[in-house]
Design a protein around this motif. Structure first.
Motif, PDB file in Angstrom:
ATOM      1  N   UNK A 204       0.836  -1.203   0.000  1.00 54.21           N
ATOM      2  CA  UNK A 204       0.000   0.000   0.000  1.00 54.21           C
ATOM      3  C   UNK A 204       0.872   1.255   0.000  1.00 54.21           C
ATOM      4  N   UNK A 205       1.721   1.376   0.988  1.00 48.89           N
ATOM      5  CA  UNK A 205       2.537   2.573   1.120  1.00 48.89           C
ATOM      6  C   UNK A 205       3.578   2.707   0.037  1.00 48.89           C
ATOM      7  N   UNK A 206       4.204   1.595  -0.332  1.00 45.62           N
ATOM      8  CA  UNK A 206       5.232   1.637  -1.370  1.00 45.62           C
ATOM      9  C   UNK A 206       4.681   2.123  -2.690  1.00 45.62           C
ATOM     10  N   UNK A 207       3.490   1.623  -3.055  1.00 47.63           N
ATOM     11  CA  UNK A 207       2.851   2.056  -4.303  1.00 47.63           C
ATOM     12  C   UNK A 207       2.491   3.529  -4.248  1.00 47.63           C
ATOM     13  N   UNK A 208       1.886   3.936  -3.148  1.00 45.69           N
ATOM     14  CA  UNK A 208       1.410   5.320  -3.030  1.00 45.69           C
ATOM     15  C   UNK A 208       2.562   6.317  -3.058  1.00 45.69           C
ATOM     16  N   UNK A 209       3.598   6.066  -2.278  1.00 50.37           N
ATOM     17  CA  UNK A 209       4.698   7.031  -2.184  1.00 50.37           C
ATOM     18  C   UNK A 209       5.491   7.073  -3.493  1.00 50.37           C
ATOM     19  N   UNK A 210       5.626   5.918  -4.140  1.00 51.33           N
ATOM     20  CA  UNK A 210       6.330   5.872  -5.434  1.00 51.33           C
ATOM     21  C   UNK A 210       5.570   6.676  -6.483  1.00 51.33           C
ATOM     22  N   UNK A 211       4.266   6.454  -6.591  1.00 58.37           N
ATOM     23  CA  UNK A 211       3.484   7.124  -7.623  1.00 58.37           C
ATOM     24  C   UNK A 211       3.363   8.626  -7.363  1.00 58.37           C
ATOM     25  N   UNK A 212       3.171   9.013  -6.110  1.00 62.58           N
ATOM     26  CA  UNK A 212       3.102  10.434  -5.793  1.00 62.58           C
ATOM     27  C   UNK A 212       4.414  11.132  -6.140  1.00 62.58           C
ATOM     28  N   UNK A 213       5.516  10.504  -5.831  1.00 60.69           N
ATOM     29  CA  UNK A 213       6.829  11.085  -6.167  1.00 60.69           C
ATOM     30  C   UNK A 213       6.974  11.254  -7.674  1.00 60.69           C
ATOM     31  N   UNK A 214       6.643  10.201  -8.422  1.00 59.80           N
ATOM     32  CA  UNK A 214       6.809  10.260  -9.876  1.00 59.80           C
ATOM     33  C   UNK A 214       5.850  11.265 -10.514  1.00 59.80           C
ATOM     34  N   UNK A 215       4.614  11.292 -10.047  1.00 56.77           N
ATOM     35  CA  UNK A 215       3.630  12.206 -10.614  1.00 56.77           C
ATOM     36  C   UNK A 215       3.928  13.671 -10.253  1.00 56.77           C
ATOM     37  N   UNK A 216       4.107  13.944  -8.949  1.00 54.72           N
ATOM     38  CA  UNK A 216       4.229  15.325  -8.492  1.00 54.72           C
ATOM     39  C   UNK A 216       5.563  15.951  -8.909  1.00 54.72           C
ATOM     40  N   UNK A 217       6.638  15.177  -8.819  1.00 55.50           N
ATOM     41  CA  UNK A 217       7.965  15.754  -9.034  1.00 55.50           C
ATOM     42  C   UNK A 217       8.485  15.530 -10.453  1.00 55.50           C
ATOM     43  N   UNK A 218       8.375  14.304 -10.951  1.00 60.94           N
ATOM     44  CA  UNK A 218       8.943  14.019 -12.278  1.00 60.94           C
ATOM     45  C   UNK A 218       8.020  14.436 -13.424  1.00 60.94           C
ATOM     46  N   UNK A 219       6.717  14.350 -13.217  1.00 55.41           N
ATOM     47  CA  UNK A 219       5.760  14.750 -14.254  1.00 55.41           C
ATOM     48  C   UNK A 219       5.228  16.157 -13.994  1.00 55.41           C
ATOM     49  N   UNK A 220       5.425  16.661 -12.761  1.00 55.30           N
ATOM     50  CA  UNK A 220       4.916  17.972 -12.348  1.00 55.30           C
ATOM     51  C   UNK A 220       3.395  18.014 -12.441  1.00 55.30           C
ATOM     52  N   UNK A 221       2.761  16.909 -12.005  1.00 56.92           N
ATOM     53  CA  UNK A 221       1.303  16.780 -12.109  1.00 56.92           C
ATOM     54  C   UNK A 221       0.615  17.688 -11.096  1.00 56.92           C
ATOM     55  N   UNK A 222      -0.369  18.447 -11.599  1.00 58.94           N
ATOM     56  CA  UNK A 222      -1.100  19.386 -10.746  1.00 58.94           C
ATOM     57  C   UNK A 222      -2.600  19.116 -10.827  1.00 58.94           C
ATOM     58  N   UNK A 223      -3.325  19.781  -9.961  1.00 59.83           N
ATOM     59  CA  UNK A 223      -4.782  19.596  -9.909  1.00 59.83           C
ATOM     60  C   UNK A 223      -5.440  19.918 -11.232  1.00 59.83           C
ATOM     61  N   UNK A 224      -4.987  20.954 -11.868  1.00 63.30           N
ATOM     62  CA  UNK A 224      -5.634  21.397 -13.108  1.00 63.30           C
ATOM     63  C   UNK A 224      -5.260  20.551 -14.324  1.00 63.30           C
ATOM     64  N   UNK A 225      -4.352  19.594 -14.156  1.00 60.73           N
ATOM     65  CA  UNK A 225      -3.924  18.766 -15.292  1.00 60.73           C
ATOM     66  C   UNK A 225      -4.971  17.726 -15.665  1.00 60.73           C
ATOM     67  N   UNK A 226      -4.991  17.399 -16.947  1.00 61.01           N
ATOM     68  CA  UNK A 226      -5.749  16.255 -17.453  1.00 61.01           C
ATOM     69  C   UNK A 226      -4.730  15.218 -17.896  1.00 61.01           C
ATOM     70  N   UNK A 227      -4.750  14.091 -17.230  1.00 60.86           N
ATOM     71  CA  UNK A 227      -3.681  13.090 -17.260  1.00 60.86           C
ATOM     72  C   UNK A 227      -4.186  11.835 -17.950  1.00 60.86           C
ATOM     73  N   UNK A 228      -3.531  11.458 -19.044  1.00 58.79           N
ATOM     74  CA  UNK A 228      -3.964  10.302 -19.845  1.00 58.79           C
ATOM     75  C   UNK A 228      -2.811   9.340 -20.056  1.00 58.79           C
TER      76      UNK A 228
END
Length: 569
Positions: A204-228
């Motif tokens: 649970x935690x490993x998946x969540x922390x990995x994906x949040x790191x990759x999305x927020x920092x490496x992809x710069x994913x924000x609330x207003x983004x549309x992600x496909x």
């Protein structure tokens, strides 16, 4: 063990928002569109969670045979809200392929569709699902998921209900089950082309922390983004995409053929839905280029700021295509990781330049290196991609793997305490990386190690060729390179084209890279996530049988490689 005192719930983290911001935009290839807000997503999840509350306990497995639609996400969230373990595959899997996976993990509940659409055709799967269910003794319930009709088909020892009936309940506050960081969340599966699929279990935690790191920092994913991301529910990119909900962005789902009704289908989706982060496979980019799609001339992609590519190495040719024919100011991020870690070892960086043919950097917090066969680090040479320190999203094990024997064999046989990913890689002078193919598919003509991606890079330049597969054939106490090519319609592989291919490979790679034989075939085998199955071709060419052809999306293609006269001289 990571964060042993932490308690959390995966679904709760993905449902942290409860407003009217769009959570999911779903589009089917026929044009049907659905938009679900974060408030609606919470409400729908609450209904599934309530129905499951007294049917599963934490750690019980819930399986799914579903298309990439909102109901799949809602079912996963309802499962994980109760502490259940989720595992899914796409509805194009055959009976044997599904049983190879779900038969090992003994699910209690199965969410299943009645049919799916692909390439303008409808495929009914109800009888197949019933056959699968009847061969899983642990199964207690089937939930039939069909957005268009009610389903009452019964199944032997298994009780059945309709997803719509579950949705008729009154929504309540979800009582999220608090769990440990390292408790199981997902069971993923290896491709299974060389044996029974491995049941790779992620926390649970490993998946969540990995994906949040990759999305927020490496992809710069924000609330207003549309992600496909174009994916099915049988590929890890589905799990990766769904975690975009934890960042509050709008995730865009598409189910169907990426080339229906034409090769520009997904580009039109990006335009119409104002997609800002657009994820596809490297093979897709190559395919639309060869189809003559030029989005910079015909589509408005002003919202598009990032293109993600994975599945296989992205060639230089595709880098040039993206910047010349799609969008000049886009961030092109080739990424590489795997089902093994449910994330990335190598990934993009919005703060760095993009170099032709390279993955920009190692993922943050991941100790990536390249080793020679003796375990020594290499600076600018080709070797094994390794990870020298633990990361939270390492799998917590393979399901029912006593003493972790299979897991240790899969990743730690080569270098002891160092994880070997199985990729043949190179670190560049820009501190980026190049993946040269799978290390178990490396060619060794004359004792020289050659990555198959080095040859595919040159083949990609020929528009006459749709796709190819390259293998090493044992020949006269050595290895010779055999290249199989699938030609465009009405194009013949003649001697002039063969000479041109060989000349191009010799000039841009090396004389050692030049195939001894180039042979046209009707199709090449692929895994269900669209990857070319090089090892399967190699086995067939050497007269060996494939243990598990049901793991392939097109097992009939193996016949193209059996008893070829051209390989006897």
């Amino acid at each position: 063990k990571w964060f042993p005192d932490a308690k959390l719930n995966f679904a709760k983290n993905l449902l942290r928002y409860r407003d009217n911001h769009p959570a999911i935009i779903s589009k089917l290839e026929g044009g049907y569109k659905q938009t679900i807000t974060y408030a609606q997503l919470y409400e729908d999840t609450a209904k599934v969670a309530l129905w499951l509350k007294y049917k599963i306990k934490p750690g019980d497995r819930v399986a799914a045979i579903l298309p990439n639609i909102p109901e799949t996400i809602v079912s996963m969230l309802g499962t994980t809200a109760n502490g259940g373990v989720w595992s899914s595959c796409s509805p194009d899997f055959g009976v044997a392929g599904a049983l190879d996976r779900f038969g090992q993990i003994e699910p209690t509940i199965l969410f299943a569709c009645t049919s799916y659409n692909y390439g303008g055709k409808t495929f009914d799967v109800m009888e197949k699902v019933v056959s699968i269910a009847n061969q899983i003794p642990s199964l207690q319930w089937i939930v039939w998921v069909d957005p268009e009709k009610n389903t009452s088909m019964q199944c032997g020892h298994v009780s059945c209900t309709d997803f719509k009936e579950i949705m008729e309940a009154q929504a309540q506050e979800i009582e999220f089950t608090s769990q440990e960081f390292c408790d199981p969340l997902y069971i993923m599966f290896s491709s299974g082309t060389t044996g029974t699929p491995k049941c790779i279990t992620h926390s649970i935690g490993g998946t969540l922390i990995q994906h949040l790191k990759e999305h927020r920092l490496h992809v710069d994913l924000k609330r207003e983004d549309r992600f496909f991301f174009f994916t099915t529910c049988g590929w890890m990119m589905w799990n990766w995409l769904v975690s975009g909900l934890a960042s509050g962005s709008t995730i865009v789902l598409y189910d169907g053929s990426p080339f229906y009704p034409g090769p520009e289908a997904l580009i039109n989706l990006a335009q119409d839905e104002k997609i800002s982060v657009f994820g596809v496979s490297a093979k897709y980019l190559s395919a639309i280029e060869k189809s003559g799609v030029e989005p910079n001339l015909n589509q408005n992609l002003e919202n598009l700021r990032c293109i993600l590519s994975t599945g296989s190495p992205l060639t230089s040719n595709s880098f040039h295509y993206v910047y010349n024919k799609i969008k000049r100011d886009v961030h092109l991020a080739s990424i590489s990781g795997g089902t093994d870690i449910l994330g990335c070892f190598l990934i993009g960086n919005p703060c760095l330049p993009v170099w032709d043919g390279e993955i920009q950097c190692a993922a943050l917090g991941v100790a990536v290196d390249v080793f020679d066969s003796d375990g020594n680090p290499l600076k600018h040479d080709k070797g094994e991609l390794v990870c020298t320190k633990p990361i939270p999203s390492y799998p917590i094990g393979f399901w029912n793997d006593i003493n972790n024997r299979k897991l240790l064999s899969a990743y730690f046989d080569k270098f002891g305490s160092v994880w070997a990913q199985g990729d043949y890689a190179e670190k560049t002078k820009n501190n980026g990386f190049v993946i040269h193919g799978r290390s178990d598919a490396v060619l060794n003509p004359g004792g020289v190690r050659i990555g198959t991606a080095e040859i595919y890079k040159e083949i990609d330049k020929f528009n006459q060729i749709v796709e190819s597969v390259c293998i090493g054939q044992s020949w006269e106490d050595d290895t010779r390179i055999i290249l199989f090519v699938v030609m465009q319609k009405n194009v013949v592989l003649d001697q002039n084209l063969i000479s041109s291919i060989k000349s191009n490979i010799k000039e841009n790679a090396s004389p050692k890279h030049v195939p001894s034989k180039i042979i046209a075939v009707g199709d090449v085998p692929k895994t269900r996530s669209g990857k070319i199955a090089e090892l399967a071709v190699r086995e067939i060419v050497h007269g060996n049988s494939i243990e598990n052809s049901s793991a392939l999306s097109n097992p009939e293609s193996l016949a193209n490689f059996m008893e070829l006269d051209e390989l006897d001289y």
